[in-house]
Design a protein around this motif. Sequence first.
Motif, PDB file in Angstrom:
ATOM      1  N   GLN A   1       0.831  -1.199   0.000  1.00  0.00           N
ATOM      2  CA  GLN A   1       0.000   0.000   0.000  1.00  0.00           C
ATOM      3  C   GLN A   1       0.869   1.254   0.000  1.00  0.00           C
ATOM      4  OE1 GLN A   1      -3.604   0.184  -0.003  1.00  0.00           O
ATOM      5  NE2 GLN A   1      -3.039   2.291  -0.488  1.00  0.00           N
TER       6      GLN A   1
ATOM      7  N   PHE B   1       0.708   5.749  -0.209  1.00  0.00           N
ATOM      8  CA  PHE B   1      -0.137   6.924   0.012  1.00  0.00           C
ATOM      9  C   PHE B   1       0.517   8.131  -0.648  1.00  0.00           C
ATOM     10  CE2 PHE B   1      -0.930   4.058   3.487  1.00  0.00           C
ATOM     11  CZ  PHE B   1      -2.309   4.093   3.631  1.00  0.00           C
TER      12      PHE B   1
ATOM     13  N   THR C   1      -5.399  11.328  -9.607  1.00  0.00           N
ATOM     14  CA  THR C   1      -6.513  10.383  -9.494  1.00  0.00           C
ATOM     15  C   THR C   1      -6.807   9.742 -10.849  1.00  0.00           C
ATOM     16  OG1 THR C   1      -7.423  11.861  -7.830  1.00  0.00           O
ATOM     17  CG2 THR C   1      -8.877  10.148  -8.652  1.00  0.00           C
TER      18      THR C   1
ATOM     19  N   ASP D   1      -1.122  -0.930  -4.452  1.00  0.00           N
ATOM     20  CA  ASP D   1      -2.046   0.146  -4.816  1.00  0.00           C
ATOM     21  C   ASP D   1      -1.721   1.405  -4.021  1.00  0.00           C
ATOM     22  OD1 ASP D   1      -4.065   1.485  -6.095  1.00  0.00           O
ATOM     23  OD2 ASP D   1      -5.484  -0.159  -5.901  1.00  0.00           O
TER      24      ASP D   1
ATOM     25  N   ARG E   1      -3.244   5.254  -2.520  1.00  0.00           N
ATOM     26  CA  ARG E   1      -4.407   6.051  -2.157  1.00  0.00           C
ATOM     27  C   ARG E   1      -3.968   7.500  -2.008  1.00  0.00           C
ATOM     28  NH1 ARG E   1      -7.357   5.147   3.506  1.00  0.00           N
ATOM     29  NH2 ARG E   1      -7.052   7.376   3.733  1.00  0.00           N
TER      30      ARG E   1
ATOM     31  N   ASN F   1      -4.292  10.986  -0.055  1.00  0.00           N
ATOM     32  CA  ASN F   1      -4.797  11.658   1.131  1.00  0.00           C
ATOM     33  C   ASN F   1      -4.654  13.154   0.916  1.00  0.00           C
ATOM     34  OD1 ASN F   1      -4.245   8.905   2.334  1.00  0.00           O
ATOM     35  ND2 ASN F   1      -5.138  10.005   4.060  1.00  0.00           N
TER      36      ASN F   1
END
Lengths: 620, 210
Positions: free
Chosen positions: A254, A256, A271, A295, A297, A299
Motif C-alpha cells: 500500500q 499513500f 486520481t 495500490d 491512495r 490523502n
Amino acid sequence: MERITSIQQLELLKNSLQKAKESGRNVVRVCLGPGCRAQGADKVAAAFRDTVRQQGLPVKIEPLIKETGCHGFCKEGPLVTLVPSGLFYSRVKPEDVEEIVEKTIKKQEVISRLLYSENGTSYRTANEIPFYKRQMKLASRNVGDIDPLNIEDAIANDAYQAAAKAFSSMSPDQVIKEVEISGLRGRGGAGFPTGRKWRSASNAVKKRPGPVYVVCNGDEGDPGAFMDCAIMEGDPHSVIEGMIIAAYALDARQGFIYVREEYPFAIRNLTIAMDQARSVGLLGKNIMGSGFDFDIRINRGAGAYVCGESTALFLSIEGKPGEPRAKYIRSVERGLWDRPTVLNNVETWANIPVIIEKGGEWFSKIGVPGSTGTKAFSLVGKVKNVGLVEVPMGVPLSTIVEEIGGGIPGKGAFKAVQTGGPSGGCIPYKLKDVSVDYDSLTKIGSIMGSGGMIVMDDKDCVVDVARYFLRFLEEESCGKCLPCRLGLEAMLEFLDNFTQGKGSLEDIEELKSLAKAVQDGALCALGGSAPNPMLTTLEYFREEYEAHIVDKRCPAGVCKALITYHIDPEACTGCGLCAGICPQSCITGEEKSPHKIVQNACNRCGLCMDLCKFSAITVS
Amino acid sequence: MKEIDTKKLINFSINGTPAQAKEGWTVLDTARNMGIHIPTLCHHEAVEPSGACRLCVVEARDGAWSKVVVSCMYPPYEGVEILTDSERVKNVRRWVLEMLLAQCPASREIKALAAEYGVKSTRFRIKNPEEQCMLCGLCVRVCAEVVGVQAISLGSRGVLKHVSTPYMVPNRACIACGSCVTVCPTGAMQARLDKVRGDVSQRTGHGFAH
C-alpha cells in the motif's frame, strides 16, 4: 485499451504508440501549468479545439490538441509548442489561434510576432532560448510534453518501462543497490540519501515482519514553490511509477500520496492517472502479470503547513491532528501506523524511474559529488524569467538567476536570493557564485530546501522579508512545544518593532539568544529552522537592521512606518493621475503644475508611485 | 507498552559519570535511576512521553557532533555523552522558563520551578494573568491512553491552542474520573473540569464514575 498482462505486452504497446507518434502528425501542445492557466491557457486550448473542428481540416493536417503540464517559462505564458516543427509561441491569446491554424499549421509559415525574443533576437524553438539552454530535465522529463490525462501518451514516452525492467530483471535488493549507487538525496529539503533510507526500511522489515508503506509527500507549502505541483500535474505517472518500484524493492502493498487540498489539478490528474493505470493493469492487483500487488491512495491535506513534516504527515494520514513527534526513532523503523515507512518527496519519486532505467552509475555522474542529479527550482521574485527550471546540481547560483532567469528586471540591482523557503536562508549578492548543492548551501547558512528560489533586488527590505517568513511560520506552528509557540511569536514582535524603527541594538543580541534557544529547543524542524531567514539576513545585512533601529530609516523603502513619499517637482507634469487614484485624497495640485503629497494624511500605500508614468514619485 | 530486554545494558555517560541504561530506557529514566535531577513538566509515568514542554532538554555529544534533545524521549546509545547543565541546555531552559512564566503566570508551581533556576521575571508578553494551563497536553494523553475515552483534546494550533472538548460543550464521553485533574502539573485542570463533565446531577448510569 487492453489490460497489460505481461512485460512483453507493455513493450509492444509502447512500440506501437511510439510509431504512431513518429508518424509526423501535427500536434499542438498547449501548456496548462499553474502559470499559463492563470494567464488564460485553458481558453487558448479551447480556441484551438473549436477552430480545428470548425475548419474540418484534412486528416494529414489536422492537429492533435494536447493540454500538457508546465513548460517552465511561466513569465511568457500562455505557451504553445507545435510538433513536429518545434515552433515555440509565447504569450498566445485566444485571438491568435485562428492565425496559427491558418498560417503555421496549414502553410508552415512562422508568425514572428508570437516568437519569443530577447535583446533583439527571436527564437524559433525552445531549445535555442537562453532560459532553456542551461537546463537539464530529469524529474520533469515528460512535464510539458505529455498529456497527463492520457496514459497512452505517457507509455509512448517510456512511462512504466523502469518498473518493467525492475520486475523482469532485478531483485528487490538490486533495486535498492541501484538507488544507493545513484547518490540520490531527498528532494524535499533535508537531503537524506534515498538509497540509505530504503535500505534501513528494508532491514527494519526483516527485523519486524509485517506491513511496510511507501508514502509520497506532496504537501508542498513553501511560499513561492510549485515544483512538485508541476510534476504531479504534468507527469503524475512518474510519481506513481517511482512508488511502484520502491514498493517492489520493499515488498510494500500500500502506498499513500499526501497532496495539499490547495492543488486541485494535481489531485485530479493523479486520481485520473491512477485510475487509468489500474484499468490497464499497471497498478493494483497483479501488476503487468507479475503477480505483484500494490495500490496507492490519495490523502488530501487540509491546509496545515506542518503536515509536510514527516511525523505530522503520518498522523494526518492516520486521521489524527498533525503534530510532529520527536524523531529519535526514525520513520523507516516506526512510521505510519508504527510500521516501517519510506517517505519521499514528489521530485525524489519522479527521479526513481530514470535511475532504474539508466542506472545509478549514469545518474551519479550528473551534478557534483555529494549532490548528484538535477534539482528543480521555482524561480520567482525580482527576476525577468519567472518560471520552473531544472538544472544539474552544482551550477553557480548566478547562472540560475542571471543566465536562466535573465537577471533583475528594470533598474533594480541583484541583492539576494532566498532559498529553501521559510526554513532556508538569504544568500547575498557577494555569494552569488556559490555552487547550488546541498553541502555548499548549508555551509553559508541556507539550505537547498524543496526548491523555492526567491530573488530580491534593492527594493526589497531584508528585515521585512525575515518578518514575512517568521509570521508565516508563527501562523503555521502547531503549538505543541513552547519554543515554537511562544518563541516565534516573541521573535516576530522584535522584528515588528524593528520595522517600525523601535528597539535597540541590545535587542538584536537578545533576539539572537532567543533564536538559539528556539533552534535548540523546538520539537521539529519547523521551529528549529524558523530563525534561519532572520539569522542569515542579520549576518549578511546587519547594517540594514541597524539602519532601521538606529537611523529610523528603511534603506529599501519598504517599511511603512519609516518611509515618506515625495513628488519631484522637476519630473511631475501635473497629469493628475496620482491625485485621482490616491485612496486618502492627500495629493493636491493644479492641473499641469507639480503636485504635492500632504504627509500627515498619507498612508504610504505606494499606489501613486506604481502608477506615475514619469517616475516623479520617490520614496525615502 | 515498551518491550524491554532487561539483559542488555547500554553504557554511556551523564555529566561525565558512567551510566548504564536498560534496553528501552530513555535518558530521563536512566538519570532518575542514578538520582540525577532533570526538571520535567509534561512527563508522567502513566502515559507515553510527548516531548512538548521542552524543560527536560539535555545536550547529547558524540565526538564533534552535538544536539540538544529531550531526555524524556531520547534513547541513549553506547558511548554517547549526555550533559544536563551545559551552556546550550541552560540557554534553552532559561528561555523556556521565561515562556512558561508568560504562558501561565497564575501557576504557583511554575513560579517556584522558575525561581529554582534563578528565573524570576519574564521578557515575554503576558496575555492572561489568570492563566494556569501551559498546554503540555498531559490531561489529554491521560484521558486517551489511560482512561480511554478521549473526552478532551487540544484544539486549534499555534498561539491559539487550547484544551477543550469537541465543539466546546460538555462532553458526555467524560466519565468524571478526575484523572486529568490528578496529573495536571499546574492545577489548571481543576477549573476546567466542570466545563468538560457538565452538570453532574444530570449524569448517572453506565460508564459514569460517580
